[in-house]
Design a protein around this motif. Structure first.
Motif, short mmCIF file in Angstrom:
data_model
loop_
_atom_site.label_atom_id
_atom_site.label_comp_id
_atom_site.label_asym_id
_atom_site.label_seq_id
_atom_site.Cartn_x
_atom_site.Cartn_y
_atom_site.Cartn_z
N THR A 26 32.11 31.39 52.00
CA THR A 26 33.70 32.32 51.47
C THR A 26 33.81 31.42 50.62
N SER A 27 33.86 32.67 49.89
CA SER A 27 33.69 32.96 48.60
C SER A 27 35.26 33.44 48.05
N VAL A 28 36.35 32.93 46.55
CA VAL A 28 37.24 33.09 46.23
C VAL A 28 37.14 33.64 44.99
N VAL A 29 37.83 35.07 44.86
CA VAL A 29 37.22 35.98 43.28
C VAL A 29 38.35 36.12 43.36
N GLY A 30 39.14 35.69 41.80
CA GLY A 30 40.08 36.14 40.90
C GLY A 30 41.21 34.86 41.89
N ALA A 60 30.60 45.82 44.82
CA ALA A 60 31.22 47.49 44.94
C ALA A 60 31.59 47.18 46.03
N MET A 61 31.80 46.77 47.66
CA MET A 61 32.56 46.34 48.60
C MET A 61 34.16 46.44 48.15
N ALA A 62 34.21 45.52 47.12
CA ALA A 62 35.43 45.45 46.76
C ALA A 62 36.40 46.33 45.87
N GLY A 63 35.00 47.58 45.63
CA GLY A 63 35.15 48.14 45.01
C GLY A 63 36.53 48.64 44.06
N GLY A 64 36.07 47.92 43.09
CA GLY A 64 37.09 48.05 41.94
C GLY A 64 38.45 47.20 41.82
N ALA A 65 38.48 46.11 42.86
CA ALA A 65 39.46 44.73 42.92
C ALA A 65 39.21 43.77 42.68
N GLU A 66 40.30 42.95 41.95
CA GLU A 66 39.90 42.51 40.50
C GLU A 66 40.23 40.77 41.61
#
Length: 98
Positions: A26-30, A60-66
């Motif tokens: 698992t990786s957490v972004v932001g 790309a799967m995140a669809g621009g979410a930060e």
């Protein structure tokens, strides 16, 4: 003596095949996932996962979410497919939660 050694080898081989497990990374972004919207894709590897053929792009799967969380795992179904193909094709699953 040879029969006993042969039985031991068969038992060790059977245990190594039956006692494998699934894994998860698992990786957490932001700040991580803020909701429960999920997108899931399979990643395609060959030769026991050594050579990638098609890998998901989590950004790309995140669809621009930060803020999102990426989980890459080998599920039971992925492991079953890998076992059926004797490791020639080894898929994993990537899930992005926004």
């Amino acid at each position: 003596m040879i029969k006993k050694s042969m039985k031991m080898m068969v038992a060790v081989c059977a245990a190594s095949m039956l006692l494998t497990s699934c894994y998860s990374y698992t990786s957490v972004v932001g700040s991580g996932a803020q909701g429960n919207s999920q997108t899931t894709n399979w990643n395609h590897y060959v030769i026991y996962g050594l050579a990638p053929v098609g890998v998901s792009d989590s950004k790309a799967m995140a669809g621009g979410a930060e803020n999102y969380t990426v989980t890459t795992r080998q599920s039971f179904v992925n492991g079953l497919v890998s076992a059926i193909t004797f490791g020639i094709y080894t898929p994993t699953t990537t899930t992005v939660t926004k």
